[in-house]
Design a protein around this motif. Structure first.
Motif, PDB file in Angstrom:
ATOM      1  N   LYS A  69      51.381 -23.096  23.846  1.00 24.07           N
ATOM      2  CA  LYS A  69      51.827 -24.430  24.238  1.00 24.07           C
ATOM      3  C   LYS A  69      52.490 -25.142  23.058  1.00 24.07           C
ATOM      4  CE  LYS A  69      50.163 -28.838  25.950  1.00 24.07           C
ATOM      5  NZ  LYS A  69      49.016 -29.692  26.103  1.00 24.07           N
ATOM      6  N   GLU A  73      56.364 -26.421  22.800  1.00 23.31           N
ATOM      7  CA  GLU A  73      56.706 -27.815  22.486  1.00 23.31           C
ATOM      8  C   GLU A  73      57.621 -27.894  21.271  1.00 23.31           C
ATOM      9  OE1 GLU A  73      52.954 -29.779  22.004  1.00 23.31           O
ATOM     10  OE2 GLU A  73      52.551 -29.831  24.161  1.00 23.31           O
ATOM     11  N   ASN A  74      57.353 -27.095  20.274  1.00 20.35           N
ATOM     12  CA  ASN A  74      58.166 -27.092  19.058  1.00 20.35           C
ATOM     13  C   ASN A  74      59.570 -26.533  19.304  1.00 20.35           C
ATOM     14  OD1 ASN A  74      56.216 -28.288  17.463  1.00 20.35           O
ATOM     15  ND2 ASN A  74      55.395 -26.351  16.750  1.00 20.35           N
ATOM     16  N   ALA A  76      61.177 -26.909  22.146  1.00 20.59           N
ATOM     17  CA  ALA A  76      61.840 -27.694  23.195  1.00 20.59           C
ATOM     18  C   ALA A  76      63.157 -28.281  22.677  1.00 20.59           C
ATOM     19  CB  ALA A  76      60.909 -28.803  23.674  1.00 20.59           C
ATOM     20  N   ARG A  79      63.971 -31.557  20.177  1.00 28.27           N
ATOM     21  CA  ARG A  79      62.865 -31.805  19.236  1.00 28.27           C
ATOM     22  C   ARG A  79      63.401 -31.662  17.826  1.00 28.27           C
ATOM     23  NH1 ARG A  79      57.289 -32.256  18.854  1.00 28.27           N
ATOM     24  NH2 ARG A  79      56.446 -31.317  16.995  1.00 28.27           N
TER      25      ARG A  79
END
Length: 81
Positions: A69, A73-74, A76, A79
């Motif tokens: 996860k 997220e990193n 995405a 970002r």
């Protein structure tokens, strides 16, 4: 001291590393529990390690899920890097 492990590049290496981590975590759980109960720190039996590995596997699976996860997220779009 800085230790830089060799990179894991195959599923077999990943499985071996996971198995090693499970063993370390299971033994740590056993020692912690045995110490808290005053049972000493002898070599854990097969049954104790099997039970501890079940708990360790749950812990490691949750950790792996968190890492996936976090990586997503990193990675995405948008970002900041």
């Amino acid at each position: 001291m800085h230790v830089s492990p060799d990179p894991i590049t195959t599923p077999q290496q990943a499985a071996q590393e996971r198995d090693t981590l499970l063993d370390f975590i299971a033994r740590g759980l056993y020692c912690t529990t045995a110490g808290a109960l005053g049972d000493g720190h002898g070599e854990p039996g097969a049954d104790a390690l099997t039970k501890a590995r079940t708990v360790a596997d749950d812990y490691l699976a949750a950790y792996e899920e968190w890492l996936v996860k976090l990586s997503a997220e990193n990675a995405a779009p948008g970002r900041p890097q």
